[in-house]
Design a protein around this motif. Sequence first.
Motif, PDB file in Angstrom:
ATOM      1  N   ALA A 128       0.853  -1.198   0.178  1.00  0.00           N
ATOM      2  CA  ALA A 128      -0.160   0.045  -0.100  1.00  0.00           C
ATOM      3  C   ALA A 128       0.874   1.318   0.022  1.00  0.00           C
ATOM      4  O   ALA A 128       0.562   2.216  -0.770  1.00  0.00           O
ATOM      5  CB  ALA A 128      -0.760   0.063   1.178  1.00  0.00           C
ATOM      6  N   ALA A 154      -1.317  -1.686  -5.499  1.00  0.00           N
ATOM      7  CA  ALA A 154      -2.669  -1.491  -4.965  1.00  0.00           C
ATOM      8  C   ALA A 154      -3.573  -2.362  -4.845  1.00  0.00           C
ATOM      9  O   ALA A 154      -4.356  -3.035  -4.135  1.00  0.00           O
ATOM     10  CB  ALA A 154      -3.295  -0.169  -5.455  1.00  0.00           C
ATOM     11  N   GLU A 194      -2.447  -5.218  -2.633  1.00  0.00           N
ATOM     12  CA  GLU A 194      -2.805  -4.955  -1.355  1.00  0.00           C
ATOM     13  C   GLU A 194      -4.309  -5.055  -0.988  1.00  0.00           C
ATOM     14  O   GLU A 194      -4.766  -5.403   0.058  1.00  0.00           O
ATOM     15  CB  GLU A 194      -2.404  -3.654  -0.777  1.00  0.00           C
ATOM     16  N   GLU A 198      -9.254   2.071  -4.132  1.00  0.00           N
ATOM     17  CA  GLU A 198      -7.530   2.481  -3.904  1.00  0.00           C
ATOM     18  C   GLU A 198      -6.916   2.285  -5.300  1.00  0.00           C
ATOM     19  O   GLU A 198      -5.852   2.797  -5.423  1.00  0.00           O
ATOM     20  CB  GLU A 198      -7.059   1.512  -2.823  1.00  0.00           C
TER      21      GLU A 198
END
Length: 399
Positions: free
Chosen positions: A160, A193, A196, A203
């Motif tokens: 992230a 992203a 994660e 996100e």
Amino acid sequence: MAGQPRCELCGARAAPLRCPGCRLTYYCDVSHQKTDWVSIHSQICHLLSPVLRPQRCFHSEKDRKDGKEQLLRKQESLIAVALCRAQGFLWAGQPLEAIPAALQALRSSSRLLGPASLRLLPIYLLLAEASTGAGRPRQAAKYLSQAQWIVLQSPDCSAALQSKLHRGLGLFSIAEGNLEQALYHLANDVYLATAEFGLNSVEVSGGYFHMANIFFHQNKMDAANSLYTEVSSLWHAWLLSSLHGHQRALQARAEASPFSEEEEGSEDGTTEAQRERGARMLGAVLELREQGPLQHPGETAQILHSLAIIHYLGQDLAKSIHRAGNSCIHAVLDFGESWDGGGDGGGCCRVRLPLALHCRANIAKINPKNSTRTHLPPSPIFPLPAGIQAKGEEPVTMD
């Protein structure tokens, strides 16, 4: 002299001016003092003395432990205020005003966590974004280099945080005009992203959005439109899920005993930062869609519905009503043939979603106390099948 105070804003050694409030910060001239005051110092002047002055002696281990915990809370509070101010100025399009607040957050975090802490990474990225927006590319490059160094020094850095770093590098490359390098970093942003948070997380939408902007300016419209559509879909699905959580929380509150203690936390699982990011991103896509040569009423309805949910969750009911009403119009333009219950009902559901939200927001605006009762119109996240209405509900019609 080694102990000579430095300017809070620029670090200059000649800093004869001192804040008369906290008596802890110094400035080289009045302009820097005013700039720092507007950006952050007016909000934290009263917080600095308990944090920066020497701590008093304690007579027991318990007192020392309590004092340490209180100091930690004050330090965390100061950092949170500074970050909030910096982010707020960035959202308002005032990057120059964001820099002093972000620098305060950086100094306070470095004192608390050390210069190599991963928690400093978002602050460096915020400073880089603000510096880029303020036309200071050299400073932005310096902050990004520091962020990269922190990541290299931290083998356990999460995907992230690495995603955020690549996004920052991508935005800087865009500002520098190096679009190929920007696409490389943004592609890494999307990949990390996704690793994660998952493929369908909002996100991921930031990387898609900035890549779409690049393709748009390169006149690669097929790629740009595809990515803009993906951004809209990701936010719409996530906001519907958040609205679902909000409705469940309201239902539970309505059924709960008046003597039960309310749990702290957001009812819908969203934060102000998430709603602001979504509103800015979707607003930009909406503007492009409305100004483009080809009309996309279905996608426009979806974006307007998403914006209506954002305003609804943010308690801005007037804007929510306006957006939901416009969403109904675009949905009818795109799915008008299904309005009467014919076909597969997809269009009717697309119209019922914003219409139900429009009704709920209106009721909440007129009588907030009634907005949590169970006899409200059907939840906008549970649209009824075409041609079927709830018990006791009049069929939906349009004038």
